[in-house]
Scaffold this motif. Structure first.
Motif, mmCIF file in Angstrom:
data_model
loop_
_atom_site.group_PDB
_atom_site.id
_atom_site.type_symbol
_atom_site.label_atom_id
_atom_site.label_comp_id
_atom_site.label_asym_id
_atom_site.label_seq_id
_atom_site.Cartn_x
_atom_site.Cartn_y
_atom_site.Cartn_z
ATOM 1 N N ASP A 219 2.132 -46.235 75.945
ATOM 2 C CA ASP A 219 0.790 -45.684 76.179
ATOM 3 C C ASP A 219 -0.221 -46.792 76.435
ATOM 4 O O ASP A 219 -1.116 -46.644 77.278
ATOM 5 N N ILE A 222 0.142 -47.942 79.932
ATOM 6 C CA ILE A 222 -0.458 -46.986 80.863
ATOM 7 C C ILE A 222 -1.953 -47.262 80.994
ATOM 8 O O ILE A 222 -2.521 -47.218 82.098
ATOM 9 N N GLU A 260 3.235 -41.637 84.145
ATOM 10 C CA GLU A 260 2.681 -41.313 82.832
ATOM 11 C C GLU A 260 3.368 -40.095 82.233
ATOM 12 O O GLU A 260 3.674 -40.058 81.029
#
Length: 423
Positions: A219, A222, A260
């Motif tokens: 995450d 990302i 994602e």
């Protein structure tokens, strides 16, 4: 003689390394921003010394420093907001100097009024600059001269900052964004390979939990890739060197959205394998043949993720076609392995149905990743996003849209269209 040749080879290697490092520094956003900002601020100060009545016109280099950004689009938008904030502060200061002058309570009212006006004129991050400009102008004796000098210095800084980006065109950061997307895909690939290797044997719970934590850390990756992509999108806007900037932005943005989603599904897959390791400890996660199929499937999915990233970041049509063909072949192979794994899992569940939910979850999550990477699904997603962006542009700028249509439509075709309603 050999020693001399060796020394020359070492020197040549050092120069090549230094040249590669210099090229890398030139592409770094921090280096580009620092050099561009320092040059613009210096030029703005030199110009302001000659034109401004102030002995030390520091407002001009300060404005240039804040106006110059890495991309042309950011420079234009920042310069406009900066000039608006200074003008608003100067106007407020002139009004207060005529009415009340400088006292403690007038200073408080001045700050409140400046902050309120800053939000009204929508100068975004330059709202405090409205109050700063008003206080600096109100605190001098000759309000009129200082006010216009500050406006002049602000305009000089804004013009110099904009001129630096027009004369020295800022780079297009699509390549850096593409490298970030490919790096993210490679990290996903490495994690999938490790998960497949561990699923093929006896996996301790600690190892499965470590893979889950790695999937969660994606995450943060990302977020970094999203920041690089936003910079690339800004560099494509209002850039005369770029054609089909909207298409580039949509391709990269939809590609990152797909990756994602894949990382989210990968995190769920890692959680399913962790729960399966807890439930079956100290036994293996799967039987030998089933575990080998899981390892093979995750390896093929990992290769497909990298091929998808290459497809997203490839500009040349020939390379894009080869990347798309490679991705389609890898997805076909992975689909066949998935069907084989589905049969093996069905046989294993029929023999032992204790963890059938987790086995089904593993197969479902892998299937979701394959669906997201599918070329037909991506084509539909691209068309939907292009239609949405085009529709938003038409609604935001209706006059420009009508002008573009008139300029792009040939004269003969316009005449035919005009004749049809008359007939």
């Amino acid at each position: 003689m050999r020693e001399v040749r060796g020394a020359l080879a070492e020197v040549r290697g050092a120069w090549e390394t230094a040249g590669a490092q210099f090229v890398k520094w030139r592409r770094e956003p921090v280096v580009v921003q620092s050099v561009r900002s320092a040059a613009a601020a210096t030029i703005a100060y030199v110009v302001a010394v000659r034109l401004s009545p102030e002995p030390a016109p520091l407002t001009a280099p300060l404005t240039a420093l804040l106006v110059v950004q890495v991309t042309l689009y950011a420079t234009l938008t920042t310069g406009i907001r900066r000039v608006n904030s200074v003008l608003a502060g100067v106007i407020i200061a002139i009004g207060f100097s005529v009415l009340v002058g400088l006292t403690w309570w007038s200073l408080a009212l001045l700050i409140l009024a400046s902050l309120a006006v800053g939000h009204l004129v929508r100068v975004s991050e330059f709202v405090p600059e409205v109050a700063i400009s008003a206080m600096l102008v109100l605190g001098v004796t000759r309000v009129g001269d200082t006010a216009w000098a500050r406006v002049l210095e602000t305009l000089i800084g804004a013009v110099v900052g904009l001129g630096c980006n027009l004369l020295f065109a800022p780079p297009v950061w699509v390549g850096a964004a593409g490298e970030s997307i490919e790096d993210l895909a490679r990290r996903v690939r490495q994690l999938l390979l490790r998960m497949g290797e561990e699923a093929a044997g006896r996996t301790p719970v600690a190892h499965a939990t470590a893979r889950l934590h790695e999937a969660r850390r994606l995450d943060h990756d990302i977020v970094e890739v999203d920041a690089a992509l936003k910079q690339a999108e800004d560099s494509l806007r209002l850039n005369p060197r770029v054609r089909e900037g909207l298409l580039h932005r949509v391709v990269l943005r939809t590609g990152l959205d797909t990756l994602e989603i894949c990382t989210v599904v990968l995190r769920v897959l890692a959680r399913s394998l962790t729960d399966l390791a807890k439930a079956r400890e100290p036994e293996p996660l799967f039987e030998a043949q089933t575990g080998a199929a899981v390892e093979q499937l995750l390896s093929e999915v990992a290769d497909a993720v990298v091929s998808f990233a290459v497809l997203v970041t490839t500009d040349v049509s020939v390379s894009a076609e080869s990347a798309e063909s490679r991705l389609a072949a890898e997805l076909t192979t992975a689909a066949a392995t998935r069907d084989k794994l589905a049969g093996l899992l069905l046989e294993e569940v029929q023999r032992d149905a204790r963890q059938w939910q987790l086995h089904g979850a593993v197969l479902t999550e892998v299937n979701r990743i394959l669906d997201e990477l599918d070329t037909e699904h991506r084509s539909r997603r691209l068309l939907e996003e292009l239609d949405r962006c085009t529709r938003e542009q038409r609604e935001s700028w209706p006059r420009i849209t009508r002008l573009r249509r008139r300029l792009h439509v040939p004269r003969q075709l316009r005449r035919k269209r005009n004749r049809r309603p008359a007939s």
